[in-house]
Design a protein around this motif. Structure first.
Motif, PDB file in Angstrom:
ATOM      1  N   GLN A 246     166.176  34.328  12.474  1.00 50.47           N
ATOM      2  CA  GLN A 246     165.726  34.417  11.087  1.00 50.47           C
ATOM      3  C   GLN A 246     165.400  33.021  10.557  1.00 50.47           C
ATOM      4  OE1 GLN A 246     166.504  33.973   7.647  1.00 50.47           O
ATOM      5  NE2 GLN A 246     164.845  35.391   7.197  1.00 50.47           N
ATOM      6  N   SER A 247     164.263  32.888   9.891  1.00 48.35           N
ATOM      7  CA  SER A 247     163.769  31.553   9.553  1.00 48.35           C
ATOM      8  C   SER A 247     164.554  30.866   8.446  1.00 48.35           C
ATOM      9  CB  SER A 247     162.290  31.631   9.160  1.00 48.35           C
ATOM     10  OG  SER A 247     162.109  32.314   7.939  1.00 48.35           O
ATOM     11  N   ALA A 248     165.129  31.595   7.521  1.00 51.22           N
ATOM     12  CA  ALA A 248     165.835  30.960   6.405  1.00 51.22           C
ATOM     13  C   ALA A 248     167.256  30.565   6.769  1.00 51.22           C
ATOM     14  CB  ALA A 248     165.857  31.888   5.185  1.00 51.22           C
TER      15      ALA A 248
ATOM     16  N   SER B 185     159.815  24.442  10.257  1.00 48.35           N
ATOM     17  CA  SER B 185     158.539  24.454   9.534  1.00 48.35           C
ATOM     18  C   SER B 185     157.386  24.099  10.464  1.00 48.35           C
ATOM     19  CB  SER B 185     158.562  23.474   8.356  1.00 48.35           C
ATOM     20  OG  SER B 185     159.414  23.923   7.331  1.00 48.35           O
TER      21      SER B 185
ATOM     22  N   SER C 252     150.762  36.748  12.310  1.00 52.16           N
ATOM     23  CA  SER C 252     150.447  37.906  11.462  1.00 52.16           C
ATOM     24  C   SER C 252     149.199  38.628  11.950  1.00 52.16           C
ATOM     25  CB  SER C 252     150.280  37.472  10.006  1.00 52.16           C
ATOM     26  OG  SER C 252     149.269  36.497   9.880  1.00 52.16           O
TER      27      SER C 252
ATOM     28  N   GLU D 281     163.337  39.028   5.872  1.00 56.68           N
ATOM     29  CA  GLU D 281     162.406  38.835   6.981  1.00 56.68           C
ATOM     30  C   GLU D 281     161.162  38.124   6.464  1.00 56.68           C
ATOM     31  OE1 GLU D 281     160.999  39.427  11.057  1.00 56.68           O
ATOM     32  OE2 GLU D 281     162.871  39.099   9.996  1.00 56.68           O
ATOM     33  N   PHE D 282     160.633  37.187   7.246  1.00 57.76           N
ATOM     34  CA  PHE D 282     159.445  36.451   6.849  1.00 57.76           C
ATOM     35  C   PHE D 282     158.288  37.415   6.657  1.00 57.76           C
ATOM     36  CE2 PHE D 282     155.926  33.395   7.555  1.00 57.76           C
ATOM     37  CZ  PHE D 282     156.275  32.481   6.567  1.00 57.76           C
ATOM     38  N   THR D 283     157.511  37.179   5.620  1.00 58.77           N
ATOM     39  CA  THR D 283     156.489  38.152   5.224  1.00 58.77           C
ATOM     40  C   THR D 283     155.419  38.402   6.283  1.00 58.77           C
ATOM     41  OG1 THR D 283     155.371  36.380   4.019  1.00 58.77           O
ATOM     42  CG2 THR D 283     156.768  37.872   2.744  1.00 58.77           C
ATOM     43  N   SER D 284     155.188  37.445   7.201  1.00 58.46           N
ATOM     44  CA  SER D 284     154.195  37.686   8.247  1.00 58.46           C
ATOM     45  C   SER D 284     154.604  38.832   9.161  1.00 58.46           C
ATOM     46  CB  SER D 284     153.984  36.415   9.080  1.00 58.46           C
ATOM     47  OG  SER D 284     153.303  35.431   8.323  1.00 58.46           O
TER      48      SER D 284
ATOM     49  N   ARG E 161     164.795  26.756   1.684  1.00 59.32           N
ATOM     50  CA  ARG E 161     164.541  28.181   1.868  1.00 59.32           C
ATOM     51  C   ARG E 161     165.677  28.962   1.221  1.00 59.32           C
ATOM     52  NH1 ARG E 161     160.533  26.150   2.961  1.00 59.32           N
ATOM     53  NH2 ARG E 161     159.104  26.471   4.742  1.00 59.32           N
TER      54      ARG E 161
ATOM     55  N   GLN F 135     160.624  31.585  15.708  1.00 58.95           N
ATOM     56  CA  GLN F 135     161.727  30.643  15.526  1.00 58.95           C
ATOM     57  C   GLN F 135     162.666  30.620  16.732  1.00 58.95           C
ATOM     58  OE1 GLN F 135     161.793  28.532  13.227  1.00 58.95           O
ATOM     59  NE2 GLN F 135     160.778  29.332  11.411  1.00 58.95           N
TER      60      GLN F 135
ATOM     61  N   SER G  84     162.851  39.516  13.602  1.00 58.23           N
ATOM     62  CA  SER G  84     162.783  38.178  14.165  1.00 58.23           C
ATOM     63  C   SER G  84     163.991  37.952  15.067  1.00 58.23           C
ATOM     64  CB  SER G  84     162.777  37.119  13.058  1.00 58.23           C
ATOM     65  OG  SER G  84     161.551  37.144  12.353  1.00 58.23           O
TER      66      SER G  84
END
Length: 340
Positions: free
Chosen positions: A142-144, A23, A81, A103-106, A315, A171, A139
């Motif tokens: 992956q962030s989650a 985060s 972004s 995938e993260f929305t950015s 997440r 990340q 990515s």
């Protein structure tokens, strides 16, 4: 000389239980002190802005070194972004962009505004690149879930189809060694594993990609000669990646430069090994197989973790824990005790 791993935590003022670098990362003491000094200068009007701006140049050079690029190919911004939105100007009308299904929305929304978006599992992106694919964006981590994606097969498949390859390294930068070889662009929000204040972001833009891009956020900071770029025509942007710079939030880069210096002194590979050792020890203690990521998600009650002093994130409905250079085995013990 880099500090011994056992002494790393002394470079920070981290309270035990911070397992949420995915985060935001915690600043090394040197970075926080530099920022505190400059804020005091701002408060009293005791300094010109030029010394603050030198931190942007330092940060650009250090980030280039981190990913094996040249400073001339690095652009600075305030968010990943924004950089991705600038890259999207290289897409032709009717373009199709392939992204992972998680995938993260950015790294999704900027493409969705500019093109048609298709999705596929992150570990099968290469086989979903078709003759109609204009670009593939993903990515590196992956962030989650913390899943690490190997860019090599994606790059190979993309080159065979003539499409662009864009990697979000937000990340990954700071613990995962990699280079820009084969990639058209790399974007990174610096407030996570690079431990900079939010408001600093970097992008690698290959020379061939820049030829297709438009600097829609053109401003004084992207001028070829900034001292002559304050007023009026003609348009005179830099001939390298600086043409795509966003006018920087100086204080964010005042904190970013020393944070990057600490990271490079410790060594990204060494930091990655340290992070993985902690995360994999926790996995082993929980009866899970080891992994190649310092990010792990657990079916654990976030309130129970918080009660034990563990600061983590939620997440995709699961508790997400992430380990970085300032974490120790005591943090692992704290998690295990909370779960017991």
């Amino acid at each position: 000389m880099a500090a011994a791993v056992s002494d790393w935590s002394t470079l920070w003022d981290a309270r035990p239980g911070w397992l949420n670098t995915a985060s935001y990362g915690l600043p090394p003491r040197l970075a926080y002190t530099a920022l505190d000094t400059v804020l005091d200068q701002w408060r009293h009007g005791s300094s010109d802005w030029a010394p603050w701006d030198e931190s942007v140049t330092r940060s650009r050079t250090l980030f280039a070194r981190l990913i094996g690029a040249q400073p001339a190919d690095i652009t600075v911004s305030s968010s990943a972004s924004h950089i991705i939105s600038a890259i999207a100007t290289a897409l032709p009308d009717g373009a199709t962009v392939l992204v992972p299904d998680i995938e993260f929305t950015s790294n999704v929304f900027p493409w969705a505004v500019a093109a048609r978006v298709r999705t596929a599992p992150a570990d099968r992106l290469a086989e979903h690149i078709t003759p109609g694919t204009t670009a593939v964006a993903f990515s590196l981590v992956q962030s989650a879930t913390g899943q690490v994606t190997d860019p090599a097969p994606i790059v190979e498949a993309a080159r065979a189809r003539g499409c662009l390859v864009i990697a979000d390294a937000s990340q990954a930068c700071g613990w995962l060694p990699f280079t820009v070889q084969g990639l058209d662009a790399v974007v990174c929000a610096a407030y996570k594993w690079l431990m900079a204040p939010r408001g600093a972001a970097f992008g690698y833009l290959s020379p061939l990609l820049r030829e297709r891009m438009r600097p829609l956020a053109a401003n004084w900071y992207g001028a070829a000669e900034r001292d002559s770029g304050y007023y009026g025509m003609p348009l005179r942007l830099a001939d390298d990646a600086r043409a795509f710079d966003l006018s920087p939030a100086w204080f964010s880069y005042v904190g970013a430069a020393p944070a990057l210096e600490v990271l490079l002194t410790l060594g990204v590979a060494a930091v990655g090994e340290h992070n993985l050792a902690l995360a994999n020890r926790l996995r082993t203690e929980l009866g899970r197989p080891p992994s190649d990521s310092p990010i792990l998600s657990l079916d654990a009650d976030p309130a129970r973790l918080a009660a034990a002093g563990i600061r983590a994130a939620v997440r995709a409905g699961r508790a997400r824990l992430s380990f970085h250079a300032y974490n120790t085995h005591a943090d692992v013990e704290r998690v295990l005790e909370a779960l017991r």
